[in-house]
Design an enzyme around this catalytic site. Structure first.
Site, mmCIF file in Angstrom:
data_model
loop_
_atom_site.group_PDB
_atom_site.id
_atom_site.type_symbol
_atom_site.label_atom_id
_atom_site.label_comp_id
_atom_site.label_asym_id
_atom_site.label_seq_id
_atom_site.Cartn_x
_atom_site.Cartn_y
_atom_site.Cartn_z
ATOM 1 C CG HIS A 154 -62.018 12.238 54.105
ATOM 2 N ND1 HIS A 154 -61.751 11.170 54.941
ATOM 3 C CD2 HIS A 154 -63.285 12.041 53.645
ATOM 4 C CE1 HIS A 154 -62.810 10.368 54.981
ATOM 5 N NE2 HIS A 154 -63.751 10.881 54.205
ATOM 6 C CB THR A 210 -60.515 29.421 64.641
ATOM 7 O OG1 THR A 210 -60.973 30.732 64.291
ATOM 8 C CG2 THR A 210 -61.416 28.396 63.980
#
Length: 430
Positions: free
Chosen positions: A401, A349
């Site tokens: 994560h 993006t």
């Protein structure tokens, strides 16, 4: 014979749509292939065409109604005919010709009106309808003159400004007679001179796409262990290469050499080095993708979309640039298809096109990584114990994560930084 107009298959994982607008009115004649109605989904807008000729006898689903796959939108009467008034036998031929001429003039006028009526995006159509805007007064600034949501908002703002100018003048005219004759100025009329309150509110129905974006972004925050790491890239080498080769590149391929193709290539190289960032979690399993479908986040007046460059690792710089350009054009025209948006293994993006200096991009599940690009800005940096000015860009990697450790995330950005600051490595790596 009656034929039902049904809601078609909407695409992967899309079950509902909203009737955005009818392009034909009840009683209109239709031919095979004529676009009858436009449906808005959470991903793209679909046009439903006529499969049989006839007359649109009935509209079952009005604009704004939510529909599902297989629902009936309307009915086409294949043998239907518009009612025509029959003239008596005793009627003179001359008036009949006059009636035919009048009908021709009326038809021509309708056709001229149809031609001058601008095309509106679904969101612009809804906004105009809710505010009772005459669409013939709108001017489109979108692709091919299409009216966007911004155009309608601008028109409404100009109307409000015009009202604000006219009302004081009207109050002044009405106040003057009160001085000469109180009998001719009734007391209630004084309320018309009171200026409207500046504290105004407006409510607008959230579009299906905006509702879906809100829902999925919230799910991404709640269902992933998202973190973001940052780095900065000296863009001098890429900018110098573009400056030297852009003219030749454009002559050969018919398109400018942009920055995005460099980042796509660099991201693919980094994904090959750190394959868990090109993977996804499926229950208790990790699905490693051995292909590279890169999503390119594109902002529009109707919401964010992420068309996908498939098998980007097999494409040249020119092919990547052409696909990006095509996707941007299709987004502005509202012509993206479900196939354009399906899948994707990693997303890029670019908030820099809007002037963003730094941001934390949000994940696009089930993907576990998204690369955020930002504005290139000249900044002082230390090099060889001297302070020099360089065109620098901050880059950000948001990652899940649960699957990606901080070490891999940091090294991922370092890998991209090395390739962008020395683009020759892209050639060496193939």
């Amino acid at each position: 014979m009656a034929t039902k107009i049904l809601v078609p298959e909407l695409g992967e994982s899309v079950l509902e749509a909203t009737v955005s607008r009818w392009l034909k009115k009840q009683g209109d004649s239709v031919n095979v292939g004529d676009v009858l109605v436009e449906l808005e989904t959470d991903k793209v807008n679909l046009e439903v065409g006529a499969k049989n000729p006839g007359v649109l006898a009935q509209i079952e689903a009005p604009e704004g109604k939510d529909v599902k796959v297989g629902d009936v939108l309307g009915i086409i009467e294949e043998n239907g005919r518009q009612p025509q008034a029959s003239s008596p036998v005793s009627e003179a031929p001359q008036p009949e010709k006059a009636d035919e001429n009048q009908e021709a003039v009326r038809t021509d006028g309708q056709e001229a009106q149809r031609q001058t009526t601008p095309q509106l995006t679904p969101v612009a159509t809804r906004l105009a309808r809710e505010n009772n805007v005459d669409v013939s007064q709108l001017t489109g600034t979108g692709i091919e003159g299409r009216v966007t949501k911004t155009d309608v908002e601008q028109f409404l703002q100009e109307q409000e400004k015009a009202k604000g100018i006219e009302k004081p003048a009207l109050a002044k005219v009405e106040a003057e007679p009160e001085k000469s004759s109180s009998a001719t100025a009734p007391q209630p009329e004084r309320s018309t001179s009171v200026a409207p309150s500046e504290r105004q509110e407006e409510r607008m129905r959230m579009s299906r796409r905006r509702k879906t974006i809100a829902q999925r972004l919230l799910e991404a925050k709640q269902n992933t262990a998202m973190l973001t790491t940052f780095n900065e890239i000296d863009m001098s080498a890429v900018m110098d290469l573009r400056k030297r080769r852009n003219e030749e590149f454009q002559t050969r391929h018919g398109i400018k050499l942009g920055f995005m193709s460099f980042f796509v290539k660099a991201a693919i190289s980094a994904l090959k080095t750190f394959p868990q960032i090109n993977a996804e979690i499926d229950g208790e399993e990790i699905v490693f993708k051995r292909y590279y479908d890169i999503g390119m986040a594109v902002g529009s007046s109707e919401g964010l979309v992420v068309p996908v460059i498939r098998n980007a690792d097999r494409l040249s710089f020119a092919e990547i640039e052409k696909q990006i350009k095509d996707y941007v054009a299709k987004t502005e025209q509202g012509k993206l298809t479900f196939e354009d948006l399906r899948g994707g293994t990693f997303t890029i993006t670019n908030g820099g096109v809007f002037g963003s200096l730094l941001s934390t991009p949000i994940l696009n599940p089930p993907q576990v990584g998204i690369l955020g690009l930002h504005k290139i800005e000249e900044r002082p940096i230390a090099e060889n114990r001297q302070v020099i000015i360089r065109p620098m860009m901050y880059v950000a990697l948001s990652y899940d994560h649960r699957l990606v450790d901080g070490r891999e995330a940091v090294l991922f950005l370092v890998h991209i930084k090395q390739l962008l600051e020395d683009p020759a490595w892209m050639l060496v790596e193939g």
